[in-house]
Every structure is written in C-alpha cells, then in structure tokens.
Design a protein around this motif. Structure first.
Motif, mmCIF file in Angstrom:
data_model
loop_
_atom_site.group_PDB
_atom_site.id
_atom_site.type_symbol
_atom_site.label_atom_id
_atom_site.label_comp_id
_atom_site.label_asym_id
_atom_site.label_seq_id
_atom_site.Cartn_x
_atom_site.Cartn_y
_atom_site.Cartn_z
ATOM 1 N N LEU A 82 -40.356 -21.959 -9.136
ATOM 2 C CA LEU A 82 -41.407 -20.962 -8.960
ATOM 3 C C LEU A 82 -42.790 -21.586 -8.872
ATOM 4 O O LEU A 82 -43.735 -20.948 -8.392
ATOM 5 N N ASN A 83 -42.911 -22.840 -9.329
ATOM 6 C CA ASN A 83 -44.231 -23.475 -9.376
ATOM 7 C C ASN A 83 -44.412 -24.601 -8.363
ATOM 8 O O ASN A 83 -45.411 -25.317 -8.406
ATOM 9 N N ARG B 272 -43.888 -18.241 -7.155
ATOM 10 C CA ARG B 272 -44.246 -17.258 -8.183
ATOM 11 C C ARG B 272 -45.326 -16.303 -7.659
ATOM 12 O O ARG B 272 -45.228 -15.090 -7.806
ATOM 13 N N ASP B 273 -46.357 -16.873 -7.030
ATOM 14 C CA ASP B 273 -47.427 -16.045 -6.476
ATOM 15 C C ASP B 273 -46.908 -15.144 -5.360
ATOM 16 O O ASP B 273 -47.327 -13.992 -5.233
ATOM 17 N N GLU C 173 -37.764 -14.796 -17.330
ATOM 18 C CA GLU C 173 -37.862 -16.244 -17.488
ATOM 19 C C GLU C 173 -37.358 -16.713 -18.847
ATOM 20 O O GLU C 173 -37.607 -16.089 -19.875
ATOM 21 N N SER D 52 -38.786 -24.362 -12.521
ATOM 22 C CA SER D 52 -39.728 -25.220 -11.793
ATOM 23 C C SER D 52 -39.849 -24.822 -10.332
ATOM 24 O O SER D 52 -40.870 -25.096 -9.690
ATOM 25 N N THR E 226 -47.670 -20.711 -4.570
ATOM 26 C CA THR E 226 -46.338 -20.992 -5.103
ATOM 27 C C THR E 226 -45.418 -19.807 -4.834
ATOM 28 O O THR E 226 -45.865 -18.714 -4.459
ATOM 29 N N ILE F 77 -45.632 -26.351 -5.253
ATOM 30 C CA ILE F 77 -46.830 -26.092 -4.447
ATOM 31 C C ILE F 77 -46.462 -25.917 -2.974
ATOM 32 O O ILE F 77 -45.713 -26.721 -2.405
#
Length: 355
Positions: free
Chosen positions: A200-201, A93-94, A116, A198, A91, A203
């Motif tokens: 950041l997540n 975020r990662d 956040e 959303s 993602t 896939i």
C-alpha cells in the motif's frame, strides 16, 4: 428512483457473450437494456439491470465465472474520470482512499474497507444492491477489476497473498488462477484481496501532484447531487463490518466519518433505526450464507454477530418461520425436484443455487 451506474461496468460484455455463444440481444432485452445503451461508457444504466444481466448470462452460458471474464481485460481508464486522479496518487493506499471518496462517480454499489494488521492488509469489497439480489457475478467482476487496478499501480508482476470469495468454489478455476496467480479462498467470510501492508505504501513513480490537484478539482465539480443516501452508505458499511463482528452503531458511524448522533439523525429522517437496518442486512446475508454449502451453521451464526448458536436459530425462526437447517434442506430439496439452478426459497424470494 433506480440507482444508476456507468455503462462502462459492462465493458466487453458483447465480446464475452459472443465468445460463450450467447444471444446478447435477447439477454439485454430481458433486463431492459440494448446494444446502444452500452455504446457510450458514460451512459447511465440501472444497477439492477446490470447485476441481473451478469447473473442470467452466467446461467445461460453455463459459466459460473462469467463476471470474471469481463474483469480480465479491465484497464484503469475504464473507471472513467476518476482514473485521471488514481493514476497520479502517490501510493496504492492513496488511490484506494480516493476510490472510496469518489465511488459515487463510477459505481456507488461497491463498498470497500481496509483492514490492516501488523504485516498484512485485507481489502474487503462488497457489491450491495437495492433491492437485494444474487450478485455473485458482480462481486467477481468487482474483485477482478480491483486486482487490475492494483496491478496497474504496482506493476504487472504484482501478486497479492490471496484472493477471497464468499461463494462456493466453481468446478473450473483456470481463469481465476490465470488472472490472480495467487492463493484462492472460496466460501470465505469476505470478498476481497489480502496483500502485504508494504504494497500500500509503494511509491508511484508516475504520480504528479499538480495533475492530481487538477483531477480532484474536476471530480469535485462533478459530485453535485449524485452522492448516495446516508442510509445506503450505512447499509454498505454494515455489509462489510458484520462478518468482522464490528457492526455496532459506533463502528458504522466511525467508518462513515461521523458522530453516532449524526448517524442516528440520518436514520430517523429515513424513518428507520439502526437495529432495523442491521436486521435487514442480516436477512440478506443469511440467505447468501445458507446457499453456500461450505458454511456450517455455527460459522454463519458467528458471521451474523451471534456468539450463541441458539440465539441465531431463534432470530432466524422469527424472521423466516423455520430453523436455518430446515430452510437449507427445504430450499435444496425444492430445487432438486425442479431440476433448476434457481428456485424460490422458503421466504418466497428467488435465489440462485451455488455452482
């Protein structure tokens, strides 16, 4: 020893300089660089020289968005070896967390912090130079490159909610609107991007865990002694946290992933204290804020952690020998008389006037 950065930070500099009718060789020479020093993107060049080059190129070409011109064509691969890992993160975020962890391998002057809320995320970003110097162009380049990274992982049609700049709004926003395609905020309390939580997540369909492990192992083998000092890392954390009202030693230690006592030991080893480091960052930021007409003095006091304006004025007097209002007036008057876009402020350092 001067801090170094990959020459890739100036990717497309020669092309952009030519497009704006600049004498690139002269400008490079003025900061101690040359065309050969930019040929290999992995070549290490002084950070200070790169930052100064962007500022002087913007002034010479009369283009306050020169740094953003370089960002417009940035690709993930321009980040170097770390791109091998980022492209295979599950993602965004990662990917951002990996950037923070390995930033010393591509540009450790960039500080990144995620803030956040329930639905939104603020990606705060600062370019922190030592010694401090105007870095408007470097900040715009870094924000543009960050936007391009996010778009590479989320898709070209991705658009954030807003993009923020701490400097004054330029007269021409055509490039900003074309690149970002979203709401723009200038004279903001921070530099960075606001997007949906959303995002950041989402896939990444191209992520490959096996490739990610191999890339991380390779990056770990490169780490060596290139990591920046803890003093510098603490300084960058304060830059990000101070405008948020969270620049306490506890918050800084938490951001750096260590206990307060550990941070205190590092600061003692560097012959300084947290108070001295905080005061140093305040001195740097207050000049930037005073140069931006969009910041009223009350807001500046608040962003520097002073809830009472009188306390801010007393601190400023103790540091610069005059009130912040007098500093602002004196600086503007001197520069108008000189007819220049840069001048020496009352503390005898050189600062660039807002466009």
């Amino acid at each position: 020893m001067p801090k170094l950065v990959r020459a890739a930070v100036l990717t497309n500099y020669l092309e952009v300089a030519l497009r704006h009718g600049l004498d690139a060789d002269r400008l490079l020479s003025q900061v101690g660089l040359s065309r050969p020093s930019l040929e290999d993107p992995e070549n290490l060049i002084p950070v200070d020289a790169a930052v100064q080059l962007l500022e002087e190129s913007a002034a010479a070409g009369g283009n306050p968005s020169f740094g953003l011109c370089l960002a417009e064509s940035r690709q993930l691969a321009h980040l170097g070896a770390i791109s091998l890992l980022l492209g295979h993160q599950p993602t965004l975020r990662d990917a951002l967390q990996a950037m923070r962890h390995y930033r010393h391998l591509f540009n450790d002057t960039v500080a990144i912090l995620l803030e956040e809320t329930a639905r939104m995320v603020i990606i705060r970003l600062e370019v922190v130079c030592e010694p401090p110097r105007p870095c408007r162009q470097s900040n715009e380049l870094a924000i543009g490159a960050l936007f391009r990274l996010c778009a590479a992982l989320l898709g070209a049609r991705w658009r954030p909610h807003s993009v923020h700049f701490s400097h004054q709004e330029p007269s021409d926003l055509q490039l900003h609107r074309r690149l970002f395609g979203c709401q723009l905020e200038f004279a903001s309390e921070f530099n960075g991007i606001v997007c949906s939580g959303s995002d950041l997540n989402v896939i990444n369909p191209h992520a490959d865990p096996t490739m990610a492990r191999l890339a991380r192992r390779y990056l770990d083998s490169l780490a060596g002694s290139n990591r920046p000092s803890m003093l510098y890392e603490a300084r960058k954390a304060i830059y990000l946290l101070l405008p948020m009202g969270r620049a306490s030693i506890d918050q800084v230690a938490q951001t750096l992933g260590m206990h307060v006592r550990t941070l205190q030991r590092h600061l003692k080893a560097a012959d300084t204290t947290f108070h001295e480091l905080l005061n140093s960052v305040r001195r740097d930021l207050v000049i930037r804020y005073l140069e931006t007409p969009g910041y009223p003095l009350g807001q500046i006091a608040d962003m520097l952690g002073y809830s009472v304006p009188g306390s801010f004025t007393r601190w400023f007097n103790s540091q610069f020998g005059m009130s912040p209002a007098a500093w602002r007036d004196t600086s503007r008057t001197a520069c108008k008389k000189a007819g220049a876009d840069t001048c020496s402020g009352p503390d005898h350092a050189t600062y660039r006037l807002p466009a």
